[in-house]
Design a protein around this motif. Structure first.
Motif, PDB file in Angstrom:
ATOM      1  N   THR A  87       7.310   3.642  -4.578  1.00 24.28           N
ATOM      2  CA  THR A  87       6.784   2.331  -4.803  1.00 24.28           C
ATOM      3  C   THR A  87       7.449   1.506  -3.540  1.00 24.28           C
ATOM      4  O   THR A  87       6.896   0.925  -2.744  1.00 24.28           O
ATOM      5  N   LEU A  88       8.851   1.808  -3.391  1.00 27.66           N
ATOM      6  CA  LEU A  88       9.639   1.282  -2.090  1.00 27.66           C
ATOM      7  C   LEU A  88       8.963   1.736  -0.710  1.00 27.66           C
ATOM      8  O   LEU A  88       8.775   0.854  -0.019  1.00 27.66           O
ATOM      9  N   ASP A  90       5.832   2.760  -0.203  1.00 28.78           N
ATOM     10  CA  ASP A  90       4.694   2.091  -0.163  1.00 28.78           C
ATOM     11  C   ASP A  90       4.769   0.621   0.242  1.00 28.78           C
ATOM     12  O   ASP A  90       4.024   0.131   1.292  1.00 28.78           O
ATOM     13  N   ARG A  91       5.731  -0.255  -0.283  1.00 28.78           N
ATOM     14  CA  ARG A  91       6.164  -1.735   0.123  1.00 28.78           C
ATOM     15  C   ARG A  91       6.521  -1.597   1.546  1.00 28.78           C
ATOM     16  O   ARG A  91       5.893  -2.642   2.252  1.00 28.78           O
ATOM     17  N   LEU A  92       7.248  -0.698   2.017  1.00 29.46           N
ATOM     18  CA  LEU A  92       7.590  -0.721   3.461  1.00 29.46           C
ATOM     19  C   LEU A  92       6.774  -0.113   4.334  1.00 29.46           C
ATOM     20  O   LEU A  92       6.844  -0.252   5.624  1.00 29.46           O
ATOM     21  N   GLY A  93       5.516   0.238   3.933  1.00 30.38           N
ATOM     22  CA  GLY A  93       4.642   1.053   4.670  1.00 30.38           C
ATOM     23  C   GLY A  93       4.979   2.390   5.180  1.00 30.38           C
ATOM     24  O   GLY A  93       4.316   2.865   6.171  1.00 30.38           O
ATOM     25  N   ARG A 116       6.215   4.642   9.579  1.00 29.73           N
ATOM     26  CA  ARG A 116       5.058   3.997   9.276  1.00 29.73           C
ATOM     27  C   ARG A 116       4.140   4.247  10.039  1.00 29.73           C
ATOM     28  O   ARG A 116       4.212   4.489  11.189  1.00 29.73           O
TER      29      ARG A 116
END
Length: 119
Positions: A87-88, A90-93, A116
């Motif tokens: 999840t993290l 994904d949030r940070l790309g 990223r």
């Protein structure tokens, strides 16, 4: 684009003593597929996990079981991530983690680059 880098060094003898003193560390720190490895390999995997935490900048919202070090057919290491770490990321790309590990002269070392995808 690089999001972060992390490096960690583990004294293998100290790691072995900690595991002998507190056997519950093994199931706490390692996924089932990692647990039967020799101490020097576990120390390198612990260093890899610590380096990954440094690469993302913190450890809030995920645990040790959310990151597993796996090897391909040629023995090249990588991470299998899940849970809060996925999840993290994904949030940070973050689309990939690059991992290098080694052990020699009584120490294990790992280096991680969080990347990223180019936008």
């Amino acid at each position: 684009m690089i999001v972060g880098v992390g490096v960690d060094l583990v004294d293998i003898a100290r790691f072995e003593r900690a595991v002998r003193r507190t056997p519950a560390l093994i199931p706490r720190l390692f996924a089932p597929g990692e647990r039967e490895l020799p101490a020097h390999s576990l120390a390198a995997r612990f260093a890899a996990k610590e380096a990954l935490v440094k690469a993302v900048g913190h450890s809030t919202g995920f645990g040790w079981q959310d990151m597993e070090v796996v090897s391909d057919a040629e023995g090249n290491p990588s991470f299998r991530i899940g849970g809060g770490l996925a999840t993290l990321a994904d949030r940070l790309g973050i689309r990939s983690f690059h991992l290098s590990m080694t052990h020699d002269a009584g120490v294990a070392c790992a280096f991680v680059v969080a990347e990223r995808s180019a936008a």
